[in-house]
Motif scaffolding. Structure first.
Motif, PDB file in Angstrom:
ATOM      1  N   PRO A   1       1.724  -3.025  -4.254  1.00  0.00           N
ATOM      2  CA  PRO A   1       0.595  -2.053  -3.489  1.00  0.00           C
ATOM      3  C   PRO A   1       1.103  -0.677  -3.836  1.00  0.00           C
ATOM      4  N   SER A   2       0.255   0.242  -3.975  1.00  0.00           N
ATOM      5  CA  SER A   2       0.684   1.540  -4.063  1.00  0.00           C
ATOM      6  C   SER A   2       1.061   2.063  -2.756  1.00  0.00           C
ATOM      7  N   LYS A   3       2.015   3.152  -2.658  1.00  0.00           N
ATOM      8  CA  LYS A   3       2.813   3.461  -1.689  1.00  0.00           C
ATOM      9  C   LYS A   3       1.873   4.132  -0.532  1.00  0.00           C
ATOM     10  N   ARG A   4       0.459   4.591  -1.105  1.00  0.00           N
ATOM     11  CA  ARG A   4      -0.483   5.152   0.130  1.00  0.00           C
ATOM     12  C   ARG A   4      -1.210   4.023   0.783  1.00  0.00           C
ATOM     13  N   ASN A   5      -1.425   3.101  -0.155  1.00  0.00           N
ATOM     14  CA  ASN A   5      -2.054   1.870   0.492  1.00  0.00           C
ATOM     15  C   ASN A   5      -1.344   1.181   1.378  1.00  0.00           C
ATOM     16  N   LEU A   6      -0.126   1.008   1.014  1.00  0.00           N
ATOM     17  CA  LEU A   6       0.970  -0.005   2.093  1.00  0.00           C
ATOM     18  C   LEU A   6       1.314   1.057   3.202  1.00  0.00           C
ATOM     19  N   SER A   7       1.321   2.140   3.024  1.00  0.00           N
ATOM     20  CA  SER A   7       1.506   3.147   4.307  1.00  0.00           C
ATOM     21  C   SER A   7       0.535   2.731   5.141  1.00  0.00           C
ATOM     22  N   ALA A   8      -0.952   2.683   4.613  1.00  0.00           N
ATOM     23  CA  ALA A   8      -2.052   2.779   5.530  1.00  0.00           C
ATOM     24  C   ALA A   8      -2.090   1.370   6.135  1.00  0.00           C
ATOM     25  N   ASP A   9      -1.951   0.235   5.251  1.00  0.00           N
ATOM     26  CA  ASP A   9      -1.985  -1.292   5.665  1.00  0.00           C
ATOM     27  C   ASP A   9      -0.919  -1.608   6.836  1.00  0.00           C
ATOM     28  N   LEU A  10       0.378  -0.807   6.765  1.00  0.00           N
ATOM     29  CA  LEU A  10       1.354  -1.243   7.639  1.00  0.00           C
ATOM     30  C   LEU A  10       1.734  -0.422   8.660  1.00  0.00           C
ATOM     31  N   ASN A  11       0.858   0.908   8.563  1.00  0.00           N
ATOM     32  CA  ASN A  11       1.097   2.115   9.593  1.00  0.00           C
ATOM     33  C   ASN A  11       2.407   2.291   9.541  1.00  0.00           C
ATOM     34  N   LEU A  12       2.848   2.656   8.234  1.00  0.00           N
ATOM     35  CA  LEU A  12       4.079   3.025   8.220  1.00  0.00           C
ATOM     36  C   LEU A  12       4.122   4.619   7.414  1.00  0.00           C
ATOM     37  N   SER A  13       5.090   5.384   7.746  1.00  0.00           N
ATOM     38  CA  SER A  13       5.128   6.851   6.850  1.00  0.00           C
ATOM     39  C   SER A  13       5.452   6.618   5.361  1.00  0.00           C
TER      40      SER A  13
ATOM     41  N   TYR B   1      10.166  -1.799 -11.141  1.00  0.00           N
ATOM     42  CA  TYR B   1      10.276  -0.734 -11.962  1.00  0.00           C
ATOM     43  C   TYR B   1       9.209   0.043 -11.964  1.00  0.00           C
ATOM     44  N   SER B   2       9.127   1.257 -12.179  1.00  0.00           N
ATOM     45  CA  SER B   2       8.003   2.033 -12.177  1.00  0.00           C
ATOM     46  C   SER B   2       7.492   2.460 -13.633  1.00  0.00           C
ATOM     47  N   LYS B   3       5.881   2.611 -13.548  1.00  0.00           N
ATOM     48  CA  LYS B   3       5.472   2.935 -15.151  1.00  0.00           C
ATOM     49  C   LYS B   3       4.597   4.462 -14.607  1.00  0.00           C
ATOM     50  N   PRO B   4       4.997   5.337 -15.413  1.00  0.00           N
ATOM     51  CA  PRO B   4       4.345   6.675 -14.942  1.00  0.00           C
ATOM     52  C   PRO B   4       2.445   6.584 -14.660  1.00  0.00           C
ATOM     53  N   ARG B   5       2.050   6.602 -14.057  1.00  0.00           N
ATOM     54  CA  ARG B   5       0.723   7.035 -13.330  1.00  0.00           C
ATOM     55  C   ARG B   5       0.156   5.463 -13.337  1.00  0.00           C
ATOM     56  N   SER B   6       0.731   4.491 -13.299  1.00  0.00           N
ATOM     57  CA  SER B   6       0.477   3.232 -12.948  1.00  0.00           C
ATOM     58  C   SER B   6       0.932   2.467 -11.881  1.00  0.00           C
ATOM     59  N   GLY B   7       1.937   2.633 -11.386  1.00  0.00           N
ATOM     60  CA  GLY B   7       2.519   2.130 -10.158  1.00  0.00           C
ATOM     61  C   GLY B   7       3.821   1.301 -10.254  1.00  0.00           C
ATOM     62  N   PHE B   8       4.263   0.533  -9.406  1.00  0.00           N
ATOM     63  CA  PHE B   8       5.294  -0.257  -9.357  1.00  0.00           C
ATOM     64  C   PHE B   8       5.059  -1.700  -9.735  1.00  0.00           C
ATOM     65  N   PHE B   9       6.120  -2.286 -10.548  1.00  0.00           N
ATOM     66  CA  PHE B   9       5.828  -3.776 -11.084  1.00  0.00           C
ATOM     67  C   PHE B   9       7.378  -4.441 -10.620  1.00  0.00           C
ATOM     68  N   VAL B  10       7.135  -5.833 -10.609  1.00  0.00           N
ATOM     69  CA  VAL B  10       8.428  -6.509 -10.428  1.00  0.00           C
ATOM     70  C   VAL B  10       8.995  -6.773 -11.555  1.00  0.00           C
ATOM     71  N   SER B  11      10.418  -6.545 -11.808  1.00  0.00           N
ATOM     72  CA  SER B  11      11.213  -6.778 -12.919  1.00  0.00           C
ATOM     73  C   SER B  11      11.357  -8.229 -13.082  1.00  0.00           C
ATOM     74  N   GLN B  12      11.810  -8.532 -14.336  1.00  0.00           N
ATOM     75  CA  GLN B  12      12.145 -10.209 -14.877  1.00  0.00           C
ATOM     76  C   GLN B  12      13.568 -10.247 -14.322  1.00  0.00           C
ATOM     77  N   ILE B  13      13.638 -11.032 -13.181  1.00  0.00           N
ATOM     78  CA  ILE B  13      14.914 -11.440 -12.875  1.00  0.00           C
ATOM     79  C   ILE B  13      15.021 -13.238 -12.627  1.00  0.00           C
ATOM     80  N   GLU B  14      16.214 -13.389 -12.546  1.00  0.00           N
ATOM     81  CA  GLU B  14      16.316 -15.013 -12.673  1.00  0.00           C
ATOM     82  C   GLU B  14      16.119 -15.410 -10.888  1.00  0.00           C
ATOM     83  N   GLN B  15      15.288 -16.360 -10.805  1.00  0.00           N
ATOM     84  CA  GLN B  15      14.831 -16.896  -9.319  1.00  0.00           C
ATOM     85  C   GLN B  15      15.728 -17.513  -8.886  1.00  0.00           C
ATOM     86  N   LEU B  16      16.146 -17.103  -7.605  1.00  0.00           N
ATOM     87  CA  LEU B  16      17.617 -17.603  -6.870  1.00  0.00           C
ATOM     88  C   LEU B  16      17.089 -17.980  -5.392  1.00  0.00           C
TER      89      LEU B  16
END
Length: 446
Positions: free
Chosen positions: A28-40, A58-73
């Motif tokens: 979720p975008s920082k703005r949406n998450l802030s509104a949903d969770l009522n956090l700063s 990781y982040s993509k410019p003007r696209s947001g934040f995405f989950v990296s490829q990691i080994e599931q533990l």
């Protein structure tokens, strides 16, 4: 209670590890998450930044934040031994010495240069570079240290490394037989290097205006390591008289050298900066070291030294020099940052930011006569003493308030007074008032 951003970070981390958020999933975008969770927004930003620092997203410019490829533990439960992380201690309030203020960093400019570093015309950056460092960066450093610190050198004299500690190890290889005088208390990396390599050294007390020159002048050791611009941890600035005495001491013997660690030299707030020791050197006796960890950011991992011309030949003759451990792409980015004037503009802005912070901090502390400070006119740390205060009692109050302050005895074991090394660089401007409220309450017990 742990900070909210840590709780949010851990919740996302666990979901990523469990596989609830798969690689490539957009968060979720920082703005949406802030509104949903009522956090700063600051809380969300800190949580996402921590996830990025540890490689979960990781982040993509003007696209947001995405989950990296990691080994599931398997997720780590609180009652199970950790398989992934050693639990770190987090504080709501921190006065750490190794931090800078990230709020004003020119992220957009750095992103632009980062993208350009990987364009086709920079394909040579994919090939191993010179062991001494990327030539344009060495050129830019030579020009910068002359303009800002009066350091006289050619790019051939500049050696780029990943840290002060790495460069100090290299110096011990160049100087071979030399025995060292170091400040007491001292900047930890040099002591670490000397002890690891089993090189003889003598501690010399730091008194007012720098290292005790009476002891230096009576010693038969050959090399002295000093931090004259803003001694760590005392904050003392070496006077021009002591600088001159030190240069004269080195000139009396062919085998004597001074290693000048120009720690925190970029930030001097209330007086004109003193020149670098190297600028007073007329007989090639000073080895100059500095770093971009405070002027840019700690993880840039670029330090540099300026060797006297006759030591360059000794450096070149070393048989087992390792290749530069600094990314060529990062060296290119920093060289462009320097060459285009962006670095000077950033530094000028940050001087004003840190000057405003230290002015406010000193104003608050001066309201309480039992608190005294030293070393506050330069750099991003100072030493604070509470008259008749009890060290252990203050540390217990700090723990209850979730406040990180570093006792001076960390660097000088014999110290028992209520004395602390206070770093203010990483405290954001909007958080400074609350940090100071808590600090004063902890120091004075009200």
């Amino acid at each position: 209670m742990r900070p909210l951003y840590i709780q949010l970070y851990e919740e996302f981390r666990d979901k990523i590890i469990e596989g609830e958020y798969r690689a490539g999933t957009r968060l979720p975008s920082k703005r949406n998450l802030s509104a949903d969770l009522n956090l700063s927004g600051t809380t969300i930003e800190h949580a996402y930044q921590t996830l990025m620092d540890e490689g979960y997203i990781y982040s993509k410019p003007r696209s947001g934040f995405f989950v990296s490829q990691i080994e599931q533990l398997p997720i780590t439960r609180k009652h199970e031994p950790s398989l992934i992380h050693k639990e770190e201690e987090y504080f709501n309030y921190e006065f750490k010495t190794a931090q800078v203020d990230p709020t004003h960093f020119p992220y957009a400019q750095f992103r632009q240069l980062s993208r350009k570093a990987f364009e086709d015309e920079n394909m040579e950056l994919l090939i191993s570079g010179d062991k001494e460092g990327y030539w344009p960066l060495r050129q830019a450093i030579a020009q910068y240290v002359f303009n800002s610190r009066g350091v006289k050198c050619t790019p051939n004299q500049v050696i780029v490394g990943s840290s002060t500690e790495q460069l100090s190890e290299l110096i011990t290889e160049i100087l071979k037989t030399n025995r060292f005088l170091i400040e007491d208390p001292s900047y930890p990396p040099i002591r670490n290097v000397l002890e690891k390599k089993k090189i003889a050294y003598q501690n010399v007390p730091v008194i007012e205006h720098g290292i005790d020159m009476n002891i230096v002048e009576k010693s038969n050791f050959e090399t002295v390591y000093v931090t004259p611009s803003h001694q760590f941890p005392t904050g003392e600035v070496m006077s021009i008289e002591n600088r001159t005495r030190l240069i004269k001491w080195a000139n009396k013997s062919k085998s004597r050298y001074i290693i000048e660690d120009d720690y925190d030299s970029e930030f001097r707030y209330f007086k004109k900066p003193l020149p670098a020791l190297q600028s007073l050197d007329t007989k090639n006796k000073v080895i100059y070291i500095s770093t971009f960890s405070k002027s840019l950011f700690p993880t840039v991992r670029i330090a540099y030294m300026v060797l006297p011309k006759h030591l360059i030949q000794k450096y070149q003759s070393l048989k087992h020099k390792e290749n530069s451990t600094v990314s060529l792409h990062m060296q290119w980015i920093v060289s462009e940052f320097l060459r285009t004037g962006r670095f000077d503009r950033h530094l000028n802005k940050m001087r004003k930011v840190y000057e405003n912070k230290i002015s406010y901090i000193i104003k608050r502390l001066n309201e309480h006569p039992v608190i005294s400070v030293r070393g506050e006119k330069t750099g991003m740390h100072f030493v604070l003493t509470v008259q008749d205060g009890d060290l252990n009692t203050i540390l217990e109050r700090a723990e209850k308030e979730s406040l990180y302050i570093e006792p001076f005895k960390t660097y000088a074991e014999k110290t028992t007074s209520a004395k602390f090394v206070i770093g203010f660089g990483g405290v954001r401007e909007e958080e400074l008032e609350e940090h100071m409220d808590v600090l004063i309450r902890v120091l004075l017990g009200f």
